[in-house]
Design a protein around this motif. Sequence first.
Motif, PDB file in Angstrom:
ATOM      1  N   LYS A  28       0.838  -1.189   0.000  1.00 56.66           N
ATOM      2  CA  LYS A  28       0.000   0.000   0.000  1.00 56.66           C
ATOM      3  C   LYS A  28       0.876   1.243   0.000  1.00 56.66           C
ATOM      4  CE  LYS A  28      -4.179   1.796   1.909  1.00 56.66           C
ATOM      5  NZ  LYS A  28      -5.277   1.603   2.823  1.00 56.66           N
ATOM      6  N   ILE A  29       0.421   2.290  -0.673  1.00 53.00           N
ATOM      7  CA  ILE A  29       1.161   3.538  -0.818  1.00 53.00           C
ATOM      8  C   ILE A  29       0.213   4.698  -0.527  1.00 53.00           C
ATOM      9  CG2 ILE A  29       0.657   3.630  -3.273  1.00 53.00           C
ATOM     10  CD1 ILE A  29       3.249   5.025  -3.779  1.00 53.00           C
ATOM     11  N   SER A  30       0.777   5.793  -0.022  1.00 58.27           N
ATOM     12  CA  SER A  30       0.036   7.053   0.066  1.00 58.27           C
ATOM     13  C   SER A  30       0.926   8.138  -0.528  1.00 58.27           C
ATOM     14  CB  SER A  30      -0.342   7.381   1.514  1.00 58.27           C
ATOM     15  OG  SER A  30       0.792   7.571   2.308  1.00 58.27           O
ATOM     16  N   PHE A  31       0.322   9.107  -1.199  1.00 55.65           N
ATOM     17  CA  PHE A  31       1.108  10.127  -1.888  1.00 55.65           C
ATOM     18  C   PHE A  31       0.297  11.398  -2.087  1.00 55.65           C
ATOM     19  CE2 PHE A  31      -1.028   7.529  -5.028  1.00 55.65           C
ATOM     20  CZ  PHE A  31      -1.560   8.448  -5.917  1.00 55.65           C
ATOM     21  N   ILE A  32       1.013  12.493  -2.274  1.00 55.49           N
ATOM     22  CA  ILE A  32       0.440  13.760  -2.711  1.00 55.49           C
ATOM     23  C   ILE A  32       1.090  14.069  -4.045  1.00 55.49           C
ATOM     24  CG2 ILE A  32       0.244  16.231  -2.255  1.00 55.49           C
ATOM     25  CD1 ILE A  32       0.206  15.557   0.712  1.00 55.49           C
ATOM     26  N   ALA A  33       0.267  14.359  -5.053  1.00 54.55           N
ATOM     27  CA  ALA A  33       0.794  14.547  -6.404  1.00 54.55           C
ATOM     28  C   ALA A  33      -0.110  15.487  -7.188  1.00 54.55           C
ATOM     29  CB  ALA A  33       0.900  13.198  -7.111  1.00 54.55           C
ATOM     30  N   ASN A  34       0.387  15.945  -8.324  1.00 44.34           N
ATOM     31  CA  ASN A  34      -0.394  16.770  -9.253  1.00 44.34           C
ATOM     32  C   ASN A  34      -0.791  15.930 -10.455  1.00 44.34           C
ATOM     33  OD1 ASN A  34      -0.201  19.338  -7.889  1.00 44.34           O
ATOM     34  ND2 ASN A  34       1.951  19.291  -8.424  1.00 44.34           N
ATOM     35  N   ILE A  35      -2.029  16.092 -10.877  1.00 42.27           N
ATOM     36  CA  ILE A  35      -2.526  15.350 -12.035  1.00 42.27           C
ATOM     37  C   ILE A  35      -1.863  15.892 -13.293  1.00 42.27           C
ATOM     38  CG2 ILE A  35      -4.571  14.825 -13.421  1.00 42.27           C
ATOM     39  CD1 ILE A  35      -6.173  14.860 -10.816  1.00 42.27           C
ATOM     40  N   GLY A  36      -1.387  14.982 -14.158  1.00 39.05           N
ATOM     41  CA  GLY A  36      -0.667  15.360 -15.361  1.00 39.05           C
ATOM     42  C   GLY A  36      -1.561  15.672 -16.548  1.00 39.05           C
ATOM     43  N   GLN A  37      -2.735  15.060 -16.609  1.00 39.80           N
ATOM     44  CA  GLN A  37      -3.723  15.369 -17.644  1.00 39.80           C
ATOM     45  C   GLN A  37      -5.089  15.001 -17.099  1.00 39.80           C
ATOM     46  OE1 GLN A  37      -2.280  12.868 -20.874  1.00 39.80           O
ATOM     47  NE2 GLN A  37      -4.054  11.561 -20.658  1.00 39.80           N
ATOM     48  N   ASP A  38      -6.146  15.564 -17.675  1.00 42.06           N
ATOM     49  CA  ASP A  38      -7.494  15.324 -17.171  1.00 42.06           C
ATOM     50  C   ASP A  38      -7.787  13.829 -17.078  1.00 42.06           C
ATOM     51  OD1 ASP A  38      -7.599  18.048 -17.385  1.00 42.06           O
ATOM     52  OD2 ASP A  38      -9.205  18.090 -18.879  1.00 42.06           O
ATOM     53  N   ALA A  39      -8.478  13.445 -16.009  1.00 39.29           N
ATOM     54  CA  ALA A  39      -8.862  12.047 -15.826  1.00 39.29           C
ATOM     55  C   ALA A  39      -9.815  11.612 -16.929  1.00 39.29           C
ATOM     56  CB  ALA A  39      -9.529  11.860 -14.467  1.00 39.29           C
ATOM     57  N   GLN A  40      -9.705  10.358 -17.320  1.00 44.81           N
ATOM     58  CA  GLN A  40     -10.578   9.789 -18.346  1.00 44.81           C
ATOM     59  C   GLN A  40     -11.459   8.721 -17.718  1.00 44.81           C
ATOM     60  OE1 GLN A  40      -8.044   8.256 -21.411  1.00 44.81           O
ATOM     61  NE2 GLN A  40      -7.438  10.272 -22.098  1.00 44.81           N
ATOM     62  N   VAL A  41     -12.725   8.729 -18.093  1.00 47.15           N
ATOM     63  CA  VAL A  41     -13.636   7.673 -17.670  1.00 47.15           C
ATOM     64  C   VAL A  41     -13.640   6.627 -18.773  1.00 47.15           C
ATOM     65  CG1 VAL A  41     -16.012   7.085 -17.065  1.00 47.15           C
ATOM     66  CG2 VAL A  41     -15.053   9.286 -16.357  1.00 47.15           C
ATOM     67  N   ARG A  42     -13.359   5.392 -18.396  1.00 44.19           N
ATOM     68  CA  ARG A  42     -13.298   4.291 -19.353  1.00 44.19           C
ATOM     69  C   ARG A  42     -14.237   3.182 -18.916  1.00 44.19           C
ATOM     70  NH1 ARG A  42      -7.196   4.088 -21.432  1.00 44.19           N
ATOM     71  NH2 ARG A  42      -6.696   6.257 -21.092  1.00 44.19           N
ATOM     72  N   VAL A  43     -14.420   2.204 -19.776  1.00 43.69           N
ATOM     73  CA  VAL A  43     -15.269   1.051 -19.463  1.00 43.69           C
ATOM     74  C   VAL A  43     -14.421  -0.203 -19.576  1.00 43.69           C
ATOM     75  CG1 VAL A  43     -17.349  -0.225 -20.111  1.00 43.69           C
ATOM     76  CG2 VAL A  43     -17.301   2.268 -20.343  1.00 43.69           C
ATOM     77  N   SER A  44     -14.458  -1.033 -18.530  1.00 46.32           N
ATOM     78  CA  SER A  44     -13.684  -2.271 -18.521  1.00 46.32           C
ATOM     79  C   SER A  44     -14.328  -3.309 -19.430  1.00 46.32           C
ATOM     80  CB  SER A  44     -13.576  -2.824 -17.099  1.00 46.32           C
ATOM     81  OG  SER A  44     -14.839  -3.291 -16.667  1.00 46.32           O
ATOM     82  N   GLN A  45     -13.643  -4.404 -19.647  1.00 46.29           N
ATOM     83  CA  GLN A  45     -14.182  -5.487 -20.467  1.00 46.29           C
ATOM     84  C   GLN A  45     -15.436  -6.081 -19.845  1.00 46.29           C
ATOM     85  OE1 GLN A  45     -10.877  -8.178 -20.910  1.00 46.29           O
ATOM     86  NE2 GLN A  45      -9.981  -6.988 -22.576  1.00 46.29           N
ATOM     87  N   GLU A  46     -15.567  -5.953 -18.518  1.00 45.40           N
ATOM     88  CA  GLU A  46     -16.756  -6.449 -17.820  1.00 45.40           C
ATOM     89  C   GLU A  46     -17.916  -5.455 -17.859  1.00 45.40           C
ATOM     90  OE1 GLU A  46     -13.681  -6.256 -16.055  1.00 45.40           O
ATOM     91  OE2 GLU A  46     -13.174  -8.268 -16.735  1.00 45.40           O
TER      92      GLU A  46
END
Length: 112
Positions: free
Chosen positions: A3-21
């Motif tokens: 497990k990891i925890s972090f503070i970071a800046n987003i590099g490009q807008d998040a994308q909503v995708r659909v899985s194979q399921e």
Amino acid sequence: MIKISFIANIGQDAQVRVSQEGKEFISFNACANEGKDKSHWISCSSNSFVRLAPWLKKGQCIYGEGYISTRVYVARDGSNQVGLNCYLTQLELVGKAPEVNQQANNDNTPFY
């Protein structure tokens, strides 16, 4: 699992995708800086925070927690590199959120 925890800046807008399921999930890259000379890019994904996608814009600072895995890839210069993947279990916006479309502003659903 690690497990990891972090503070970071987003590099490009998040994308909503659909899985194979057929399930929706978000994906984006985030950059955690270690001083001025070193940056760590993390490929983030989760199916728990799809409703946050309108607020996950380039430059937005986030706090994330999740489980990590690594991958090997070939960089543009032909060298082998190791990348970090994080499946997010916790996600919070840090600082001021960027402007979003009017429909998202009218959504009174809590973030969970």
